[in-house]
Design a protein around this motif. Structure first.
Motif, PDB file in Angstrom:
ATOM      1  N   ARG A   1      25.645  33.330 -82.419  1.00  0.00           N
ATOM      2  CA  ARG A   1      24.459  34.160 -82.643  1.00  0.00           C
ATOM      3  C   ARG A   1      24.775  35.652 -82.722  1.00  0.00           C
ATOM      4  NH1 ARG A   1      23.267  29.552 -80.415  1.00  0.00           N
ATOM      5  NH2 ARG A   1      21.205  28.605 -80.751  1.00  0.00           N
TER       6      ARG A   1
ATOM      7  N   TRP B   1      17.816  41.829 -77.241  1.00  0.00           N
ATOM      8  CA  TRP B   1      18.226  40.800 -78.216  1.00  0.00           C
ATOM      9  C   TRP B   1      18.509  39.481 -77.507  1.00  0.00           C
ATOM     10  CZ3 TRP B   1      22.986  38.272 -78.383  1.00  0.00           C
ATOM     11  CH2 TRP B   1      23.191  37.441 -79.497  1.00  0.00           C
TER      12      TRP B   1
ATOM     13  N   SER C   1      23.901  37.997 -85.800  1.00  0.00           N
ATOM     14  CA  SER C   1      22.576  38.599 -85.985  1.00  0.00           C
ATOM     15  C   SER C   1      22.456  39.904 -85.205  1.00  0.00           C
ATOM     16  CB  SER C   1      21.479  37.620 -85.540  1.00  0.00           C
ATOM     17  OG  SER C   1      21.499  37.433 -84.130  1.00  0.00           O
TER      18      SER C   1
ATOM     19  N   THR D   1      15.702  29.854 -78.198  1.00  0.00           N
ATOM     20  CA  THR D   1      16.369  28.633 -77.761  1.00  0.00           C
ATOM     21  C   THR D   1      15.422  27.730 -76.991  1.00  0.00           C
ATOM     22  OG1 THR D   1      18.560  29.671 -77.700  1.00  0.00           O
ATOM     23  CG2 THR D   1      18.248  27.729 -76.322  1.00  0.00           C
TER      24      THR D   1
ATOM     25  N   GLU E   1      16.728  35.809 -78.113  1.00  0.00           N
ATOM     26  CA  GLU E   1      17.485  34.594 -78.434  1.00  0.00           C
ATOM     27  C   GLU E   1      17.230  33.500 -77.405  1.00  0.00           C
ATOM     28  OE1 GLU E   1      19.221  33.825 -81.063  1.00  0.00           O
ATOM     29  OE2 GLU E   1      18.951  35.763 -82.020  1.00  0.00           O
TER      30      GLU E   1
END
Length: 307
Positions: A119, A290, A122, A298, A294
């Motif tokens: 990830r 961030w 990103s 998830t 995420e």
């Protein structure tokens, strides 16, 4: 007043120290000059300043070559240590400056490889001016001694009172295996499976059995040195492992694994650790925001694939 003057006169001219260290290391003023992009005369004058201050010779000059005296050897050992410490201090200050382009992150190896690193692209796209320097490590961490800005850990150990702790998610775990194996080989019965264990999480199956109330036993068992290997073995149809979210979320979403018994809470959280309030450092703030987004994505994905 006299004593203070005497002490100050005892100080070495620190600006000359790199020249001495390079000359001593190479045992050549010419090579030291090349390394430091100075003239031979500048190196010679720097060494002469130190010798004058100390009142001893640091080099013996013979046939256009120089050799360290015993005093020179002693000073070299100290100079190397001092200059290395200065380099480390400057680098540490630079890394932990809120304006630094580097963020040093320590992360549990399995979490890093199976969730965080896939990830990070990103984050890089959203923050092209900030470079995340990854370090793989688990368990207790000394942020100050290691130089990490933050650490992401599974909170299964005690934490220092002065750490800032940012909760990320509560861990959920359960048996995971290849979907086809579950249907056609194991006949949807966990007792028919080979249970895969990790020596780094020896109690993973016991924790899940207690949380879920499952009373069965495995058909066979196999042990791996690391949790990551046990999960990868499950992906490769070698057996059934205890997979924890978010480490298996991508495999579940892609259909490489299934969680036929669902997931149960382990009682352990994943957290982000920092020495200072994340809001005081714009680098940590951006990464923490961030990371939280995420983690939420998830969690939403896990509800979709597990229910």
């Amino acid at each position: 007043m006299v004593n203070n003057i005497h002490i100050k006169r005892g100080f070495l001219p620190l600006a000359s120290l790199p020249a001495f260290e390079a000359a001593a290391r190479h045992q050549s003023f010419s090579r030291a000059a090349e390394e430091l992009n100075l003239t031979h005369g500048a190196i010679s004058r720097a060494v002469a300043q130190i010798e004058e201050r100390l009142g001893v010779d640091l080099f013996v000059r013979r046939n256009r070559r120089v050799y360290l005296t015993r005093a020179g050897e002693r000073l070299l050992r100290t100079a190397e240590t001092v200059l290395q410490d200065l380099d480390r201090a400057v680098e540490d200050i630079h890394r932990h400056d809120a304006q630094s382009p580097i963020l040093s992150v320590s992360c549990e190896p399995s979490l890093a490889m199976r969730w965080l690193m896939p990830r990070l692209g990103s984050f890089r796209e959203q923050n092209p001016d900030l470079n995340v320097e990854m370090h793989m490590a688990g368990g207790p961490v000394d942020l100050l001694a290691s130089g990490y800005d933050i650490a992401i850990r599974r909170r299964d150990f005690g934490l220092p009172d002065d750490y800032y702790v940012t909760s990320l998610w509560a861990e959920m775990a359960g048996p995971v295996c290849d979907p086809d194996c579950w249907q056609n080989i194991l006949a949807c019965d966990l007792s028919n499976a080979r249970w895969l264990h990790s020596r780094t999480r020896t109690d993973a199956w016991d924790i899940w059995k207690k949380a879920s109330g499952f009373k069965g036993r495995p058909a066979s068992e196999q042990y791996f040195d690391h949790f990551f290997f046990a999960l990868q073995a499950a992906v490769n149809r070698l057996g059934t492992a205890i997979g924890s979210l978010p480490l298996v979320i991508d495999d579940l979403a892609a259909g490489r694994l299934c969680a036929p018994m669902g997931m149960a809470p382990t009682g352990v959280d994943y957290v982000m650790l920092s020495l200072d309030d994340p809001k005081k450092d714009r680098r940590i703030t951006r990464f923490a925001d961030w990371l939280a987004a995420e983690a939420q994505a998830t969690e939403a994905s896990s509800k979709a694939v597990i229910g």
